[in-house]
Design a protein around this motif. Structure first.
Motif, short mmCIF file in Angstrom:
data_model
loop_
_atom_site.label_atom_id
_atom_site.label_comp_id
_atom_site.label_asym_id
_atom_site.label_seq_id
_atom_site.Cartn_x
_atom_site.Cartn_y
_atom_site.Cartn_z
N TYR A 73 0.79 -1.23 0.00
CA TYR A 73 0.00 0.00 0.00
C TYR A 73 0.82 1.27 0.00
CZ TYR A 73 -2.92 -3.72 1.13
OH TYR A 73 -3.55 -4.90 1.06
N THR A 107 1.54 3.61 2.95
CA THR A 107 0.61 4.45 3.66
C THR A 107 0.98 5.91 3.47
OG1 THR A 107 1.18 2.80 5.25
CG2 THR A 107 -0.56 4.29 5.87
N LEU A 117 2.68 8.52 4.60
CA LEU A 117 3.74 8.51 5.60
C LEU A 117 4.15 9.91 6.06
CD1 LEU A 117 5.89 5.73 3.97
CD2 LEU A 117 4.64 5.52 6.09
N SER A 144 -6.52 -1.59 4.78
CA SER A 144 -5.22 -0.91 4.70
C SER A 144 -5.18 0.04 3.52
CB SER A 144 -4.08 -1.91 4.53
OG SER A 144 -3.93 -2.69 5.67
N ARG A 182 -8.84 3.11 10.46
CA ARG A 182 -9.51 1.80 10.47
C ARG A 182 -10.68 1.83 11.44
NH1 ARG A 182 -7.09 -3.61 9.62
NH2 ARG A 182 -5.56 -2.31 8.61
N ALA A 183 -10.43 2.39 12.64
CA ALA A 183 -11.47 2.39 13.68
C ALA A 183 -12.72 3.12 13.18
CB ALA A 183 -10.93 3.05 14.94
N ASP A 191 -7.23 2.69 17.08
CA ASP A 191 -6.39 1.75 16.34
C ASP A 191 -5.05 1.54 17.04
OD1 ASP A 191 -8.03 1.17 14.18
OD2 ASP A 191 -7.48 3.03 13.16
N TRP A 192 -4.54 0.33 16.93
CA TRP A 192 -3.15 0.09 17.31
C TRP A 192 -2.26 0.72 16.24
CZ3 TRP A 192 -4.66 -5.64 18.20
CH2 TRP A 192 -5.00 -5.84 19.55
N LEU A 249 0.24 1.36 13.22
CA LEU A 249 0.32 0.75 11.90
C LEU A 249 1.79 0.35 11.64
CD1 LEU A 249 -1.46 0.24 9.35
CD2 LEU A 249 -0.53 2.37 8.45
N GLU A 282 4.45 -1.28 8.69
CA GLU A 282 4.63 -1.69 7.30
C GLU A 282 5.36 -3.03 7.29
OE1 GLU A 282 3.28 -0.13 4.76
OE2 GLU A 282 2.54 1.50 6.03
N SER A 314 0.57 -3.67 5.08
CA SER A 314 0.67 -3.16 6.44
C SER A 314 -0.31 -3.85 7.36
CB SER A 314 0.43 -1.64 6.43
OG SER A 314 -0.64 -1.31 5.59
N HIS A 324 -2.02 -3.59 11.62
CA HIS A 324 -2.08 -2.91 12.91
C HIS A 324 -1.67 -3.92 13.98
CE1 HIS A 324 -4.04 0.90 11.92
NE2 HIS A 324 -4.68 0.23 10.96
N ALA A 369 5.03 2.42 10.81
CA ALA A 369 4.88 3.34 9.68
C ALA A 369 5.36 4.74 10.08
CB ALA A 369 3.44 3.37 9.21
#
Lengths: 338, 94
Positions: A2, A4, A6, A110, A119-120, B4-5, B7, B9, B25, B27, B56
């Motif tokens: 992905y 992310t 960053l 993701s 995500r939450a 969330d925990w 992240l 990679e 990735s 969590h 990350a």
């Protein structure tokens, strides 16, 4: 897969400030949009840190998270059958398939997260009923033939939908789709093979296949979404190369592939589905779109059942997540003290 | 749901002799759990024999907006490539 977003908090704040400035300056937005669209027209991918129009970000966040929710909810109709699979081998296969669905949900969450929604937050949208998932999972799986049919038709329709998404303009989504498609082929084949085994069995088993097909074929065609004539997202998504084929094109592709497979299983093809010598395609009647929209709005046979099961899974797992967090914190303290 | 925990990679090496490659990735509450989650998520079909995970937040990445400034200088240096040089056919393979 992905990459992310960053950016550091400072970078994000700076970008947001720049974005606000842009909003006051429509000319530079037009310029950025031009660069963005030129990249898409040249078949380049858009990556998370690139500038993108708000509409593109929003539409993709909605589509990818909805796709992720569907993978997660899709585990429930099949999970009910793990304890009742007819042989140990079929049970192992089913568990492997369900585990894949969880994986697909996670790849997709993701990918969606790279667009800036946590995500939450996405999970909350599902649990609160705000977010939608594929209508197909609101139908019940009542017997073993249904499980075979889910693999064959539901995963088959999903693959037809997902293969063009492997070339979708958003890099993280495209990469997730490549991986999902690779794994999903097994899902369709195992389902078809389970039905083949039944087709070679007793009359009662053949009747079960026919019954499962008659119930699930039409809802599986609805998985491609509303007809092109009333789809709201089509044109812009096509320009952005999120969607490369229309709902009706993909639906036709799936029907053409599926009917010969059904014939091979000895299924009686429903009236109204006829081969059109002129076009070389299978013609099929209009679908019951009232049923589709009712299911979208949550009136499916299993709608509340699926959501209850998902909420229960989240609640039941809460203590595990709390314990894992507490353990990680304790270990971190220990190692910083040492 | 709860927050969330972190992240992480994930980088997987498919076999010895190759380098680790970014594959996605996960969590996780800590790095040990990140490895376990990555194992379940990215190596269900023996895709790897070694996994790296990194938060990350600990990665520094280049900015695509500065792409030209960063990578532009390499664009006009064709003489860095062997095909820039013409060698007569009689000389043979070089």
């Amino acid at each position: 897969m992905y990459t992310t977003d960053l950016r550091t908090a400072e970078e994000k704040a700076a970008a947001e400030k720049a974005g606000l400035k842009l909003a006051e300056n429509p000319e530079s937005i037009a310029e950025l949009e031009e660069i963005f669209q030129a990249r898409i027209d040249a078949d380049e991918y858009i990556e998370p840190k690139d500038w993108m129009p708000d509409g593109y970000r929003k539409t993709l966040t909605r589509q990818i998270s909805q796709h992720a929710h569907s993978e997660i909810i899709g585990m429930f109709p099949e999970g009910n059958w793990v304890t009742r699979a007819p042989t140990l081998m079929r049970k192992l296969i089913l568990i492997a398939k369900i585990q894949d669905e969880a994986g697909h949900g996670l790849y997709l969450y993701s990918a969606a997260e790279t667009l800036g929604t946590s995500r939450a937050e996405m999970v909350d949208q599902l649990l609160s009923g705000k977010a939608k998932f594929s209508t197909i999972f609101n139908y019940p799986t009542m017997n073993w033939a249904d499980i075979g049919t889910v693999g064959w038709l539901v995963d088959g329709a999903a693959i037809t939908n997902q293969i063009p998404l492997c070339r979708c303009s958003y890099g993280p989504y495209a990469r997730a789709m490549v991986r999902v498609c690779k794994e999903e082929s097994f899902h369709q084949r195992q389902g078809y093979e389970a039905l083949l085994a039944m087709a070679k069995g007793t009359d009662a088993q053949r009747k079960m296949i026919q019954d499962a097909f008659d119930r699930m074929f039409w809802p599986s065609l609805m998985m491609f979404g509303p007809p092109d004539s009333d789809s709201m997202h089509l044109s812009q998504n096509t320009i952005w190369k999120i969607k490369r084929f229309s709902n009706d094109e993909l639906r036709q592709r799936f029907v053409d592939a599926t009917i010969p497979q059904a014939q091979h299983l000895g299924i009686t093809i429903p009236e109204g589905i006829v081969f059109n010598e002129e076009t070389g395609h299978w013609d099929f009647p209009d679908l019951d779109w009232d049923e589709f929209w009712a299911v979208v709005k949550g009136d499916g046979v299993c709608s509340s059942n699926r959501m209850d099961a998902r909420r229960k899974a989240v609640d039941d797992g809460a203590w595990v997540r709390e314990a894992a967090t507490a353990y990680a914190e304790k270990q971190a303290q220990k190692s910083s003290a040492a | 749901m709860d927050n969330d925990w972190d992240l992480y990679e994930v980088f997987v090496r498919s076999k010895r002799g190759l380098s680790h490659k970014h594959c996605g990735s996960v969590h996780a509450a800590d790095s040990k759990m990140a490895i376990e989650n990555a194992r379940d998520l990215y190596t269900r079909r023996s895709e790897g024999e070694s996994i790296w995970v990194i938060r990350a937040a600990d990665i520094t990445a280049s900015d695509p907006a500065e792409g030209d400034a960063l990578f532009g200088p390499a664009a006009d240096k064709v003489y860095r490539h062997p095909t820039f040089y013409e060698i007569p056919d009689e000389v043979g393979k070089m």
